[in-house]
Enzyme design. Structure first.
Site, PDB file in Angstrom:
ATOM      1  N   THR A   1      42.280  44.088  37.787  1.00 16.04           N
ATOM      2  CA  THR A   1      42.431  43.833  39.770  1.00 16.04           C
ATOM      3  C   THR A   1      41.104  45.822  39.708  1.00 16.04           C
ATOM      4  O   THR A   1      40.382  46.110  38.940  1.00 16.04           O
ATOM      5  CB  THR A   1      44.168  44.756  40.453  1.00 16.04           C
ATOM      6  OG1 THR A   1      43.399  46.239  39.791  1.00 16.04           O
ATOM      7  CG2 THR A   1      44.416  44.001  39.472  1.00 16.04           C
ATOM      8  N   CYS A   2      41.230  45.188  41.550  1.00 14.17           N
ATOM      9  CA  CYS A   2      40.342  45.877  41.670  1.00 14.17           C
ATOM     10  C   CYS A   2      40.027  47.914  41.816  1.00 14.17           C
ATOM     11  O   CYS A   2      39.666  48.548  40.670  1.00 14.17           O
ATOM     12  CB  CYS A   2      39.778  46.597  43.475  1.00 14.17           C
ATOM     13  SG  CYS A   2      41.422  47.044  43.699  1.00 14.17           S
TER      14      CYS A   2
HETATM   15  N1  LIG Z   1      42.791  40.655  46.137  1.00 11.62           N
HETATM   16  C1  LIG Z   1      43.284  42.699  46.071  1.00 11.62           C
HETATM   17  O1  LIG Z   1      44.239  42.717  45.965  1.00 11.62           O
HETATM   18  C2  LIG Z   1      42.207  43.056  45.721  1.00 11.62           C
HETATM   19  C3  LIG Z   1      42.077  44.558  46.187  1.00 11.62           C
HETATM   20  C4  LIG Z   1      40.885  45.159  46.202  1.00 11.62           C
HETATM   21  C5  LIG Z   1      39.647  44.308  46.586  1.00 11.62           C
HETATM   22  N2  LIG Z   1      39.918  43.041  45.806  1.00 11.62           N
HETATM   23  C6  LIG Z   1      37.908  43.179  45.582  1.00 11.62           C
HETATM   24  O2  LIG Z   1      37.964  41.824  46.421  1.00 11.62           O
HETATM   25  C7  LIG Z   1      37.387  41.620  46.226  1.00 11.62           C
HETATM   26  C8  LIG Z   1      37.261  40.162  46.756  1.00 11.62           C
HETATM   27  O3  LIG Z   1      39.021  39.691  46.311  1.00 11.62           O
HETATM   28  P1  LIG Z   1      39.614  38.824  47.232  1.00 11.62           P
HETATM   29  O4  LIG Z   1      41.448  38.941  46.775  1.00 11.62           O
HETATM   30  O5  LIG Z   1      39.757  38.681  48.642  1.00 11.62           O
HETATM   31  O6  LIG Z   1      39.256  37.655  45.974  1.00 11.62           O
HETATM   32  P2  LIG Z   1      39.251  35.899  47.007  1.00 11.62           P
HETATM   33  O7  LIG Z   1      40.122  35.794  47.596  1.00 11.62           O
HETATM   34  O8  LIG Z   1      39.248  34.692  45.816  1.00 11.62           O
HETATM   35  O9  LIG Z   1      37.450  35.894  47.501  1.00 11.62           O
HETATM   36  C9  LIG Z   1      36.456  35.337  47.217  1.00 11.62           C
HETATM   37  C10 LIG Z   1      35.658  35.460  48.408  1.00 11.62           C
HETATM   38  O10 LIG Z   1      34.299  35.772  47.143  1.00 11.62           O
HETATM   39  C11 LIG Z   1      33.297  34.987  47.737  1.00 11.62           C
HETATM   40  N3  LIG Z   1      32.885  34.673  46.327  1.00 11.62           N
HETATM   41  C12 LIG Z   1      32.435  34.278  44.944  1.00 11.62           C
HETATM   42  N4  LIG Z   1      31.782  34.438  43.904  1.00 11.62           N
HETATM   43  C13 LIG Z   1      30.728  34.645  45.166  1.00 11.62           C
HETATM   44  C14 LIG Z   1      28.772  34.620  44.807  1.00 11.62           C
HETATM   45  N5  LIG Z   1      28.903  35.243  43.417  1.00 11.62           N
HETATM   46  N6  LIG Z   1      28.694  35.444  45.622  1.00 11.62           N
HETATM   47  C15 LIG Z   1      28.685  35.381  46.913  1.00 11.62           C
HETATM   48  N7  LIG Z   1      30.244  34.807  47.054  1.00 11.62           N
HETATM   49  C16 LIG Z   1      31.216  34.901  46.279  1.00 11.62           C
HETATM   50  C17 LIG Z   1      34.244  33.462  47.838  1.00 11.62           C
HETATM   51  O11 LIG Z   1      33.539  32.274  47.983  1.00 11.62           O
HETATM   52  P3  LIG Z   1      33.914  31.688  48.725  1.00 11.62           P
HETATM   53  O12 LIG Z   1      34.885  30.996  49.800  1.00 11.62           O
HETATM   54  O13 LIG Z   1      33.289  30.227  48.804  1.00 11.62           O
HETATM   55  O14 LIG Z   1      34.628  30.574  47.052  1.00 11.62           O
HETATM   56  C18 LIG Z   1      35.293  34.735  48.411  1.00 11.62           C
HETATM   57  O15 LIG Z   1      34.635  34.205  49.632  1.00 11.62           O
HETATM   58  C19 LIG Z   1      36.459  41.183  44.693  1.00 11.62           C
HETATM   59  O16 LIG Z   1      35.791  42.188  44.842  1.00 11.62           O
HETATM   60  C20 LIG Z   1      37.977  42.188  44.490  1.00 11.62           C
HETATM   61  O17 LIG Z   1      38.216  42.323  42.891  1.00 11.62           O
HETATM   62  C21 LIG Z   1      41.158  42.895  45.836  1.00 11.62           C
END
Ligand SMILES: NC(=O)c1ccc[n+]([C@@H]2O[C@H](COP(=O)([O-])OP(=O)(O)OC[C@H]3O[C@@H](n4cnc5c(N)ncnc54)[C@H](OP(=O)(O)O)[C@@H]3O)[C@@H](O)[C@H]2O)c1
Length: 428
Positions: free
Chosen positions: A49-50
């Site tokens: 995770t992050c």
């Molecule tokens: N989930 C958590 O609890 C959490 C907490 C803190 C931080 N984060 C961090 O926040 C980030 C997003 O997490 P999430 O949970 O929101 O992920 P998610 O729901 O899987 O969404 C991923 C997003 O990233 C886009 N994406 C994927 N690959 C890409 C690329 N190569 N270039 C540009 N856009 C891309 C996707 O676009 P499409 O819609 O086109 O697929 C989608 O909008 C990650 O780095 C994660 O580590 C997550």
């Protein structure tokens, strides 16, 4: 067999190191297969995770198993073991069990009590099973951790206020500008974290929001959920232009490479235009070199620590209530875990008695001769089975219910001696 976890988290490593260790979902299958190819790793689960990268293993030679995980992490991150080691933590046995329960409950999170981690632990369990890393022990451990996480969320108030990394990022932005309403805000990404960003931005008074995403469909779906504020939608090719016309940009995509850096910004940013970047992605979406630009202020997940410190104080009491629930779940797992060592004695005893039953049954049936009807044979078969099961029932229940390690081992030794069993000694 023993359990261990080797990993690093926001408590032991800065984001620059965490992002090198991160294992994105598409790489999970290969990483599990690689870890299982080591001689001392019998089961494996990866939580990435992050805030953390943790590798849970079950091994009969735990010290070697831990060395193999460390070796894997050094190869994966391309960091020398010596520099990696200062960021790694290793927990074994009951400490590893307690740790996964605390993680699932959000008690080890940067934002204490955040809810996203439970879904991430569930995903670790699902992928571990799908790619054959998780077998009997880790299956039970992760199920118990998920139960613990759910109980903490339903039986305590730790989840109230819907705190998350996204809410903390919005809070930090609000601290920086006070009133979000006049600012042009862009969000890069339209996934789970972006949805939370929009939700918190609107609740804090933001009115000028744009979403930039790789695919249009997901961005449109997200915008539809917030009809109270008009949200503009753009695709990635327009990103730089949108950023250059924004005052505040949040980045939350799963890209494994930076999507914004100094060179890109330098080309489009008016030198008099101040820009604030809040990057909650790991690996980071914003290259650290943007800090060289005088009109850009960039923040990443580690910069949220100051904001979450206040949140921590107000939630500490709830965390104490949660610890009591976790103690119960750890004890429950422990009873199951300890009962595992009785399996080989129980199956030896069952096999021995079953062999006797079958031999004696065959002797009796052959004496009765061929005129003895099939129906009668079935009745005698059922009778012998019934007697054997009833005789074995009490000793099995008694053996499994022995909580004390030595008492249980004494029972097993007695059974092995009295019945002359050749059960493998798992507890010597
Ligand atoms: N989930 C958590 O609890 C959490 C907490 C803190 C931080 N984060 C961090 O926040 C980030 C997003 O997490 P999430 O949970 O929101 O992920 P998610 O729901 O899987 O969404 C991923 C997003 O990233 C886009 N994406 C994927 N690959 C890409 C690329 N190569 N270039 C540009 N856009 C891309 C996707 O676009 P499409 O819609 O086109 O697929 C989608 O909008 C990650 O780095 C994660 O580590 C997550």
């Amino acid at each position: 067999m023993n359990i261990a976890v080797v990993g690093l988290s926001h408590k032991t490593a800065p984001v620059e190191v965490r992002e090198k260790l991160s294992i994105p979902e598409p790489q999970t299958e290969g990483a599990i297969a690689h870890l299982l190819s080591y001689p001392h790793i019998d089961e494996v689960a990866i939580l990435s995770t992050c805030n953390r990268l943790e590798i849970y293993i079950v091994s009969s030679e735990i010290t070697y198993g831990i060395q193999e995980v460390t070796q894997f992490l050094a190869e994966h991150s391309k960091l020398p073991i010596i520099s990696l080691r200062q960021h790694l933590f290793t927990l074994m046995h009951s400490d590893a069990v307690t740790h996964v329960m605390r993680v699932a409950a959000g008690l080890d999170s940067l934002v204490l009590g955040e809810g996203q981690i439970l879904a991430q632990v569930k995903n670790t369990h699902k992928l571990g099973q799908q790619f054959n890393g998780i077998k009997t022990t880790l299956n039970r451990l992760f199920k118990q951790a998920i139960t613990a996480g759910k109980r903490v969320r339903t039986e305590t108030s730790i989840g109230t206020g819907a705190v998350s990394i996204s809410s903390a990022a919005v809070e930090l932005a609000q601290i920086k500008v006070e009133n979000l309403a006049p600012y042009r805000i862009a969000i890069l990404g339209a996934g789970k974290m972006s949805r939370l960003l929009v939700q918190h931005l609107i609740s804090k008074g933001a009115t000028r929001i744009a979403i930039v995403n790789r695919s249009r469909e997901r961005a449109e779906e997200l915008a539809k959920q917030f009809s109270e504020v008009p949200i503009k939608i753009h695709l990635l090719p327009e990103m730089i232009s949108v950023v250059s016309h924004s005052d505040i940009v949040f980045t939350s995509t799963s890209s494994t490479e930076p999507i914004l850096d100094r060179a890109k910004l330098e080309m489009v940013l008016d030198p008099n235009h101040s820009l604030m970047l809040f990057d909650i992605s790991v690996p980071r979406n914003v290259d650290a070199d943007v800090n060289d630009l005088p009109n850009v202020q960039a923040f990443n997940v580690d910069d949220l620590k100051a904001v979450v410190a206040q949140n921590y104080e107000s939630r500490r009491k709830m965390a104490q209530e949660a610890e009591k629930i976790l103690d119960e779940e750890v004890a429950d797992f422990d009873v199951w875990w300890r009962s595992l060592e009785t399996v080989s004695t129980i199956s030896s005893l069952r096999n021995k008695v079953e062999n006797i039953r079958e031999q004696e049954l065959q002797k009796a049936l052959s004496r009765l001769g061929s005129e003895f009807g099939e129906k009668h044979q079935e009745v005698i078969e059922a009778l012998t089975r019934g007697i054997v099961n009833k005789i074995l029932h009490d000793p099995m229940v008694q053996l499994r219910s022995q909580q004390d390690v030595e008492a249980r081992r004494n029972c097993m030794r007695t059974l092995q001696m009295l019945f002359n069993l050749d059960a493998e000694e798992q507890f010597s």
